[in-house]
Design an enzyme around this catalytic site. Structure first.
Site, PDB file in Angstrom:
ATOM      1  CB  THR A  92     -12.719  -3.022   3.906  1.00 44.91           C
ATOM      2  OG1 THR A  92     -11.334  -3.361   3.853  1.00 44.91           O
ATOM      3  CG2 THR A  92     -12.880  -1.735   4.674  1.00 44.91           C
ATOM      4  CG  ASN A 141      -6.834  -2.298   4.323  1.00 49.34           C
ATOM      5  OD1 ASN A 141      -6.353  -1.455   5.087  1.00 49.34           O
ATOM      6  ND2 ASN A 141      -6.248  -2.673   3.202  1.00 49.34           N
ATOM      7  CG  ASN A 180      -3.398   0.892   5.855  1.00 46.00           C
ATOM      8  OD1 ASN A 180      -2.850   1.698   6.595  1.00 46.00           O
ATOM      9  ND2 ASN A 180      -2.933  -0.341   5.665  1.00 46.00           N
ATOM     10  CG  ASP A 199     -10.162  -6.246  -5.013  1.00 42.07           C
ATOM     11  OD1 ASP A 199      -9.438  -6.159  -3.997  1.00 42.07           O
ATOM     12  OD2 ASP A 199      -9.995  -7.125  -5.870  1.00 42.07           O
ATOM     13  NE  ARG A 241      -7.751   3.340  -1.008  1.00 41.39           N
ATOM     14  CZ  ARG A 241      -6.734   2.643  -1.479  1.00 41.39           C
ATOM     15  NH1 ARG A 241      -6.919   1.589  -2.214  1.00 41.39           N
ATOM     16  NH2 ARG A 241      -5.480   3.006  -1.217  1.00 41.39           N
TER      17      ARG A 241
HETATM   18  P1  IMP Z   1      -7.154  -4.837  -1.547  1.00 43.15           P
HETATM   19  O1  IMP Z   1      -7.921  -3.822  -2.350  1.00 43.15           O
HETATM   20  O2  IMP Z   1      -7.289  -4.627  -0.069  1.00 43.15           O
HETATM   21  O3  IMP Z   1      -7.380  -6.245  -1.988  1.00 43.15           O
HETATM   22  O4  IMP Z   1      -5.635  -4.498  -1.775  1.00 43.15           O
HETATM   23  C1  IMP Z   1      -4.924  -4.940  -2.851  1.00 43.15           C
HETATM   24  C2  IMP Z   1      -3.474  -4.599  -2.741  1.00 43.15           C
HETATM   25  O5  IMP Z   1      -3.195  -3.603  -3.740  1.00 43.15           O
HETATM   26  C3  IMP Z   1      -2.975  -3.992  -1.437  1.00 43.15           C
HETATM   27  O6  IMP Z   1      -2.637  -4.972  -0.498  1.00 43.15           O
HETATM   28  C4  IMP Z   1      -1.725  -3.275  -1.914  1.00 43.15           C
HETATM   29  O7  IMP Z   1      -0.665  -4.183  -2.088  1.00 43.15           O
HETATM   30  C5  IMP Z   1      -2.156  -2.775  -3.289  1.00 43.15           C
HETATM   31  N1  IMP Z   1      -2.689  -1.413  -3.183  1.00 43.15           N
HETATM   32  C6  IMP Z   1      -3.960  -1.006  -3.406  1.00 43.15           C
HETATM   33  N2  IMP Z   1      -4.082   0.332  -3.207  1.00 43.15           N
HETATM   34  C7  IMP Z   1      -2.869   0.756  -2.843  1.00 43.15           C
HETATM   35  C8  IMP Z   1      -2.362   2.040  -2.474  1.00 43.15           C
HETATM   36  O8  IMP Z   1      -3.054   3.080  -2.436  1.00 43.15           O
HETATM   37  N3  IMP Z   1      -1.064   2.084  -2.158  1.00 43.15           N
HETATM   38  C9  IMP Z   1      -0.261   0.984  -2.184  1.00 43.15           C
HETATM   39  N4  IMP Z   1      -0.669  -0.221  -2.487  1.00 43.15           N
HETATM   40  C10 IMP Z   1      -1.981  -0.349  -2.827  1.00 43.15           C
END
Ligand code: IMP
Length: 191
Positions: free
Chosen positions: A7, A9, A11, A68, A176
């Site tokens: 990742t 990301n 956060n 994801d 998560r």
């Molecule tokens: P990805 O897993 O990075 O593709 O994230 C998918 C999207 O789901 C993120 O950009 C958020 O919009 C949403 N999302 C996933 N987990 C969370 C969380 O714990 N809090 C808030 N939004 C979340």
């Protein structure tokens, strides 16, 4: 043990680092010099998680994992789901949250859940672990903790949004964390 987390990301890296056992060193993509964006083109969380792991494996045969995640709203037939990051067409949290609230205007049934799927590539095999956090969509955003949809998501058993709840509570409840704990159990038994 070293595990690459597929990742970019921050956060997620911060969240994962706080709940990973000490004997496992989690390295991010930038820490191993992998700077490519991996497009998430699949239509399921499992598909996207595997796609990210496979992108790493194309470059390096290492133990690695990815996740994801998304928000699934019952009244919207599971939207924004796998498209959560770009629900409004832009990777813009405020726009995504606004659109979701607009689409939920005068909708009474507000049940939703966050879901996370981890894909772990370990000793030559892919394994999947899932976690869910159930709750409801608030009428308007409250609080500024967390990220993404947290200011409009009220976990079951609470009256405040994740945007208002502390980081410690979010970590305890998080989809998560649930998925990662399953992965941790697997690694404890198999490593
Ligand atoms: P990805 O897993 O990075 O593709 O994230 C998918 C999207 O789901 C993120 O950009 C958020 O919009 C949403 N999302 C996933 N987990 C969370 C969380 O714990 N809090 C808030 N939004 C979340």
């Amino acid at each position: 043990m070293k595990l690459i987390f597929a990742t970019h990301n921050n956060n997620k890296i911060n969240e994962i680092a706080k709940i990973t056992p000490e004997h496992i060193e989690v390295l991010s993509l930038s820490e191993i010099g992998f700077n490519e964006e991996i497009p998430e083109t699949e239509l399921t969380l499992e598909g996207n998680a595997k796609l990210k792991v496979d992108a790493i494996l194309k470059n390096k045969n290492v133990n690695c994992f990815s996740d994801d995640s998304g928000l699934f709203v019952e009244a919207l037939n599971g939207d924004p789901g796998v498209f959560s990051a770009r629900y409004s067409g832009e990777r813009d949290t405020a726009m995504n949250n606004e659109l979701l609230l607009r689409n939920m205007k005068s909708v009474e049934s507000r049940s939703a859940y966050y879901m996370s799927v981890f894909c772990l590539y370990f000793k030559g095999t892919h394994h999947f672990f899932e976690g869910r956090l159930y709750g409801e969509i608030a009428d308007h955003p409250k609080g500024s903790n967390g990220f993404g949809y947290d200011p409009i998501f009220i976990p079951n058993g609470y009256t405040s949004t994740l945007g208002e709840l502390s980081e410690i509570i979010k970590l305890e409840l998080s989809h998560r964390t649930i998925a990662l704990n399953k992965m941790k159990e697997f690694l404890a038994l198999n490593s």
